[in-house]
Scaffold this active site. Structure first.
Site, short mmCIF file in Angstrom:
data_model
loop_
_atom_site.label_atom_id
_atom_site.label_comp_id
_atom_site.label_asym_id
_atom_site.label_seq_id
_atom_site.Cartn_x
_atom_site.Cartn_y
_atom_site.Cartn_z
N TYR A 148 -41.68 -71.03 -56.13
CA TYR A 148 -40.34 -70.67 -55.69
C TYR A 148 -40.24 -69.18 -55.43
CZ TYR A 148 -39.18 -68.67 -60.29
OH TYR A 148 -39.16 -67.90 -61.41
N ARG A 159 -45.47 -63.14 -50.96
CA ARG A 159 -45.75 -63.66 -52.31
C ARG A 159 -45.69 -65.19 -52.32
NH1 ARG A 159 -42.22 -61.57 -57.33
NH2 ARG A 159 -40.68 -62.95 -56.38
N ARG A 203 -46.88 -91.22 -59.00
CA ARG A 203 -47.31 -90.28 -60.04
C ARG A 203 -48.78 -90.43 -60.39
NH1 ARG A 203 -48.16 -89.28 -65.27
NH2 ARG A 203 -47.42 -87.27 -66.04
N HIS A 213 -52.15 -87.39 -61.27
CA HIS A 213 -52.39 -85.95 -61.34
C HIS A 213 -53.05 -85.32 -60.10
CE1 HIS A 213 -51.25 -86.82 -65.43
NE2 HIS A 213 -51.33 -85.54 -65.76
N LYS A 269 -45.97 -67.64 -58.76
CA LYS A 269 -44.55 -67.87 -59.06
C LYS A 269 -44.29 -69.38 -59.08
CE LYS A 269 -40.08 -65.80 -58.10
NZ LYS A 269 -39.73 -65.57 -59.49
N GLU A 272 -44.08 -58.89 -69.73
CA GLU A 272 -42.89 -58.76 -68.88
C GLU A 272 -41.75 -59.55 -69.52
OE1 GLU A 272 -43.57 -60.84 -65.11
OE2 GLU A 272 -44.85 -62.25 -66.16
N LEU A 320 -46.10 -61.37 -63.24
CA LEU A 320 -45.71 -61.61 -61.86
C LEU A 320 -45.57 -60.25 -61.17
CD1 LEU A 320 -44.75 -63.92 -59.91
CD2 LEU A 320 -42.46 -63.06 -60.34
N1 PMP Z 1 -41.31 -61.59 -63.91
C1 PMP Z 1 -40.93 -62.89 -63.96
C2 PMP Z 1 -41.59 -63.79 -64.94
C3 PMP Z 1 -39.93 -63.37 -63.09
O1 PMP Z 1 -39.55 -64.66 -63.13
C4 PMP Z 1 -39.29 -62.46 -62.19
C5 PMP Z 1 -38.18 -62.92 -61.31
N2 PMP Z 1 -38.56 -63.85 -60.37
C6 PMP Z 1 -39.73 -61.13 -62.18
C7 PMP Z 1 -40.73 -60.73 -63.05
C8 PMP Z 1 -39.12 -60.14 -61.23
O2 PMP Z 1 -39.56 -60.39 -59.93
P1 PMP Z 1 -38.69 -59.99 -58.65
O3 PMP Z 1 -38.48 -58.52 -58.72
O4 PMP Z 1 -39.54 -60.40 -57.50
O5 PMP Z 1 -37.42 -60.74 -58.74
#
Ligand code: PMP
Length: 284
Positions: free
Chosen positions: A33, A52, A100, A102, A148, A181, A206
């Site tokens: 996403y 991304r 369903r 895998h 993501k 993070e 991320l």
């Molecule tokens: N880290 C994680 C785990 C996230 O889910 C997000 C938000 N999507 C971010 C960092 C920040 O990313 P962005 O600046 O692209 O929103």
């Protein structure tokens, strides 16, 4: 204006929008996403988000639901139909609907869903003026946090714990005691020496799009930066702490666990960086 969602080729009322029960996103979290900021009717860092998205799809060997230009047109149409001036657009791609099992299905077409919602700039500004509280939690996620993926259970649990403790966000701590993070944000500190520090990109975090744009702004403004990991101890004893994301922009942090950061008010550098980031959004 009633909300409209985009679901596999159709614009439908948000209220009744649905996908099949055997969508692999639903059964396996087999999807990716993006969340893109809409500011003054424009998408912020649209190209970065799409880069991304394509990277996430490639890493999971998932086909794109459509080419990039038509996808951009659908995004614009979703924003237009929802009449959003400031807010976000959410875009999700899954490996599609199949019985369903895998392994990847042979014939399923990737499924594409988009929603958009309005966000209050005043509320965001008020939150930033007060600053937010953060807690720390162990990072229990898989080792491909650079993708993501919609598989967000650890992030959900972390955010819930933050909420229950009256905090805005949970910063995750890896096995070496270093901050990775937030559950949906990137983490930053300003050291006692005045250096801005954030973790370099790798499979451990991320690559936030807001993080990337802010890094470019820091460079332009000749602000001292160190791209390195920092520990929980360093976080707690930092002069300033802040977080970044598409929905929060630059958000000052004034408390981590039980420790007040600085004087308990947003730090000077964090405020300056928020202003710089807002200017960047205005000038896009
Ligand atoms: N880290 C994680 C785990 C996230 O889910 C997000 C938000 N999507 C971010 C960092 C920040 O990313 P962005 O600046 O692209 O929103």
């Amino acid at each position: 204006m009633s909300r409209i969602a985009y679901v596999n080729g159709q614009y439908v009322p948000h209220r009744t929008a649905s996908v099949h029960i055997e969508d692999r996103g639903y059964q396996f979290a087999d999807g990716v996403y993006e969340v893109v900021t809409i500011f003054n009717n424009r998408m912020i860092d649209e190209e970065g988000h799409l880069d991304r998205l394509w990277r996430s799809l490639d890493e999971l060997k998932m086909d794109a639901p459509m080419k990039r230009e038509p996808l951009k047109m659908v995004m614009r149409e979703v924003i237009r139909r929802n009449g959003i001036e400031n807010g976000i657009i959410y875009l999700q791609v899954t490996r599609g609907v199949a019985p369903r099992d895998h392994p990847f299905p042979k014939h399923a077409a990737p499924a594409l869903v988009m929603t958009a919602k309005r966000l209050s700039m005043e509320k965001s500004q008020k939150t930033a003026e007060a600053g937010v509280n953060v807690i720390t939690v162990p990072d229990i996620r898989w080792t491909r946090r650079d993708i993501k993926s919609v598989s967000l259970l650890p992030n959900v649990l972390a955010k819930q714990e933050a909420k229950e403790k009256g905090a805005y966000e949970a910063f995750q701590i890896d096995e070496d005691g270093m901050v990775t993070e937030g559950s949906s944000t990137n983490a930053w500190i300003v050291t006692q020496e005045g250096k801005v520090v954030t973790r370099p990109t790798s499979n451990s975090i991320l690559a936030g799009i807001t993080r990337g744009s802010l890094l470019r702004e820091l460079e332009k403004h000749n602000i001292d930066l160190e791209l390195r990991s920092f520990s929980k101890e360093e976080l707690i004893s930092a002069r300033e702490v802040f977080l970044t994301s598409s929905t929060t922009y630059v958000m000052p942090v004034v408390k981590v666990d039980d420790k007040i950061i600085g004087n308990g008010h947003p730090g000077i550098v964090s405020q300056q960086l928020r202003a710089i980031y807002e200017k960047f959004m205005q000038e896009i």
